[in-house]
Design a protein around this motif. Sequence first.
Motif, PDB file in Angstrom:
ATOM      1  N   THR A 264      37.861  42.874  38.251  1.00  0.00           N
ATOM      2  CA  THR A 264      36.872  43.673  38.967  1.00  0.00           C
ATOM      3  C   THR A 264      35.842  42.787  39.653  1.00  0.00           C
ATOM      4  O   THR A 264      35.468  43.014  40.813  1.00  0.00           O
ATOM      5  N   VAL A 265      35.376  41.761  38.943  1.00  0.00           N
ATOM      6  CA  VAL A 265      34.388  40.843  39.525  1.00  0.00           C
ATOM      7  C   VAL A 265      34.969  40.133  40.745  1.00  0.00           C
ATOM      8  O   VAL A 265      34.326  40.041  41.801  1.00  0.00           O
ATOM      9  N   VAL A 266      36.182  39.638  40.613  1.00  0.00           N
ATOM     10  CA  VAL A 266      36.814  38.932  41.722  1.00  0.00           C
ATOM     11  C   VAL A 266      37.015  39.874  42.906  1.00  0.00           C
ATOM     12  O   VAL A 266      36.814  39.487  44.069  1.00  0.00           O
ATOM     13  N   ARG A 267      37.400  41.101  42.636  1.00  0.00           N
ATOM     14  CA  ARG A 267      37.575  42.077  43.720  1.00  0.00           C
ATOM     15  C   ARG A 267      36.279  42.261  44.501  1.00  0.00           C
ATOM     16  O   ARG A 267      36.298  42.402  45.737  1.00  0.00           O
ATOM     17  N   ASP A 268      35.156  42.209  43.800  1.00  0.00           N
ATOM     18  CA  ASP A 268      33.865  42.413  44.448  1.00  0.00           C
ATOM     19  C   ASP A 268      33.460  41.241  45.334  1.00  0.00           C
ATOM     20  O   ASP A 268      32.729  41.434  46.325  1.00  0.00           O
ATOM     21  N   ILE A 269      33.904  40.018  44.995  1.00  0.00           N
ATOM     22  CA  ILE A 269      33.453  38.852  45.768  1.00  0.00           C
ATOM     23  C   ILE A 269      34.504  38.340  46.741  1.00  0.00           C
ATOM     24  O   ILE A 269      34.206  37.469  47.557  1.00  0.00           O
ATOM     25  N   TRP A 270      35.723  38.872  46.660  1.00  0.00           N
ATOM     26  CA  TRP A 270      36.794  38.385  47.536  1.00  0.00           C
ATOM     27  C   TRP A 270      37.008  39.368  48.687  1.00  0.00           C
ATOM     28  O   TRP A 270      37.330  40.539  48.461  1.00  0.00           O
ATOM     29  N   PRO A 271      36.885  38.913  49.937  1.00  0.00           N
ATOM     30  CA  PRO A 271      36.982  39.832  51.072  1.00  0.00           C
ATOM     31  C   PRO A 271      38.398  40.063  51.580  1.00  0.00           C
ATOM     32  O   PRO A 271      38.621  40.985  52.374  1.00  0.00           O
ATOM     33  N   GLY A 272      39.348  39.251  51.146  1.00  0.00           N
ATOM     34  CA  GLY A 272      40.706  39.356  51.679  1.00  0.00           C
ATOM     35  C   GLY A 272      41.625  40.175  50.796  1.00  0.00           C
ATOM     36  O   GLY A 272      41.202  41.031  50.012  1.00  0.00           O
ATOM     37  N   ARG A 273      42.933  39.912  50.929  1.00  0.00           N
ATOM     38  CA  ARG A 273      43.927  40.620  50.133  1.00  0.00           C
ATOM     39  C   ARG A 273      43.930  40.076  48.703  1.00  0.00           C
ATOM     40  O   ARG A 273      43.951  38.863  48.488  1.00  0.00           O
ATOM     41  N   LEU A 274      43.925  40.988  47.741  1.00  0.00           N
ATOM     42  CA  LEU A 274      43.910  40.594  46.330  1.00  0.00           C
ATOM     43  C   LEU A 274      45.263  40.916  45.703  1.00  0.00           C
ATOM     44  O   LEU A 274      45.707  42.075  45.705  1.00  0.00           O
ATOM     45  N   VAL A 275      45.902  39.890  45.165  1.00  0.00           N
ATOM     46  CA  VAL A 275      47.244  40.003  44.594  1.00  0.00           C
ATOM     47  C   VAL A 275      47.203  39.488  43.161  1.00  0.00           C
ATOM     48  O   VAL A 275      46.588  38.452  42.886  1.00  0.00           O
ATOM     49  N   VAL A 276      47.855  40.187  42.249  1.00  0.00           N
ATOM     50  CA  VAL A 276      47.898  39.758  40.851  1.00  0.00           C
ATOM     51  C   VAL A 276      49.246  39.092  40.586  1.00  0.00           C
ATOM     52  O   VAL A 276      50.305  39.703  40.777  1.00  0.00           O
ATOM     53  N   LYS A 277      49.193  37.860  40.156  1.00  0.00           N
ATOM     54  CA  LYS A 277      50.404  37.046  39.958  1.00  0.00           C
ATOM     55  C   LYS A 277      50.678  36.874  38.468  1.00  0.00           C
ATOM     56  O   LYS A 277      49.772  36.539  37.698  1.00  0.00           O
ATOM     57  N   GLY A 278      51.936  37.090  38.074  1.00  0.00           N
ATOM     58  CA  GLY A 278      52.320  36.922  36.682  1.00  0.00           C
ATOM     59  C   GLY A 278      52.561  38.241  35.978  1.00  0.00           C
ATOM     60  O   GLY A 278      52.548  38.300  34.746  1.00  0.00           O
TER      61      GLY A 278
END
Length: 416
Positions: A264-278
Motif C-alpha cells: 500500500t505504501v509503495v502504491r502511494d509513492i509510485w506513479p507508474g505501473r505496479l506489478v507484484v513479482k513472485g
Amino acid sequence: MALRRQAPKPSELLELVSFKRPDFNARRRRLASALTIADLRTIAKRRTPRAAFDYTDGAADAEISLARARQAFQDVEFHPSILRDVSHVDTSTTVFGGPSALPFGIAPTGFTRLMQAEGEYAGAAAAGAAGIPFSLSTLGTVSIEDVKAVNPNGRNWFQLYVMKQREISFGLVERAARAGFDTLLFTVDTPVAGARLRDNRNGFSIPPQLTASTVLNAIPRPWWWWDFLTTDKLEFASLSSTGGTVADLVGSAMDPSISFDDLTVVRDIWPGRLVVKGVQNVEDSKRLADLGVDGIVLSNHGGRQLDRAPVPFHLLPDVVREVGRDLDIVIDTGIMHGSDIVASIAMGATFTLVGRAYLYGLMAGGRAGVDRMIEILSGEVARTMQLLQVNSLDELNPSHVTQLARLGPLRTDIRS
C-alpha cells in the motif's frame, strides 16, 4: 542400367566447393558458433570462474524447482495449423501499458557485473536496441541513473526488495520514478534468502575472496580477472555494505516482516505501473487483482528460493482463468528456448522474462553476447510461430498447446 563414372573436372569441383572466409575476431567467432541458449551456457561456463558461473546457473537446495520448470516446457506438445500464409509474423506486443518488439524482456538479476564486467550496461543497451524492456534489480551493480543513461529511450523497469530499513527501499522507488522508469516489480518471494548451496560450497562472496581453489580456477580465465580488476569498483545501487557471502548480503537487506501494508505504501509513492513479482498461487493472484495492481509475475524466483515450489508454467492456466481479464500476467523461470515463450503466450501469459538466458549471453560475450541471446530467442519465437502457422501473438491460444502431465498430486481428498 549400369552407373557410368567419369573423372571429376576441376572446374566442376570448384562449383561445388565454397571456402568460408576466416573471421579473426575471437568474440564474434565464438558467438556465431552459438546456435542455442544452451550453447551460450557452454561458452559462459568455459569463460567464467566457477563461483560466478554457479551463482547464475544454480538454484536452491537440490535445485528441484528449476529442473521441474525446465521439464515443464520440454513436456509441451504443440498443435500447428496448416496452409496459412506465414511469410510475415508479428512478434510485437503490449505489456504494462507500453510496447515491446518481442514477447520477452530481461529479468532483474543481482550482482550482474560480477558475472561479466559490462553487466547491466550491456543488458540495458541491448534491450533498448532490441525494443524490449530491461529490469534493474535492487541488488544490481549499476545505478538507476546509469541504466537510464545507457537506455534513455527504452523501457526500464525497477525490481524492488523491501528491506529492513524501509527508507532505503522507498528512496529507491522515488529515484526510479525520477529517472523515468515506467514499471515497478514489487518482489514478494524473498523474505529471507534461499539455500544457495553451490554458493556456499564455492565460498561465493562480495567482493570475491581468493583461496587456493579460486586461484586455480581463475588461471585459465585471465580475461575475467583483467576485466574485474581494471574496471569500476563493484558497487551496488542500494547497499552500502558489500562484505560477506551472497546469503549474508541478501539476508541483511531483506525483511521477513514484509506485508500488504508495504504494498500500500509503495502504491502511494509510485506513479507508474505496479506489478507484484513472485506470485505462486491462485488465491494470491485474485487478492492482488482485487487490490488493483497492474500485473503479476508468476515466478518461483528461478528456483532460487523455496525448492519444490510450484512450476509457474503449470500454474499459468488456472491464474489466467481467474484473473486474466483483470491484469497482465507475466511468467518467468525455466525459459531456455523461444518455443517456451510461445507456449507461455499461447497458455495466456501476456509476456515473459528471461534471466539466466540473459546472463549466459553476457558471460559468453558481454554486450555482443546479450545481443546474440536476443537474436537466438527472437529467431526461435518467430520460427515457432511460423511452424504453428500463426501471424501474430494474438492468434496464439490454448488450442495450440498441450501441457503433458508428468507431475500431479496423488490424492486430493486427504482428511485429518
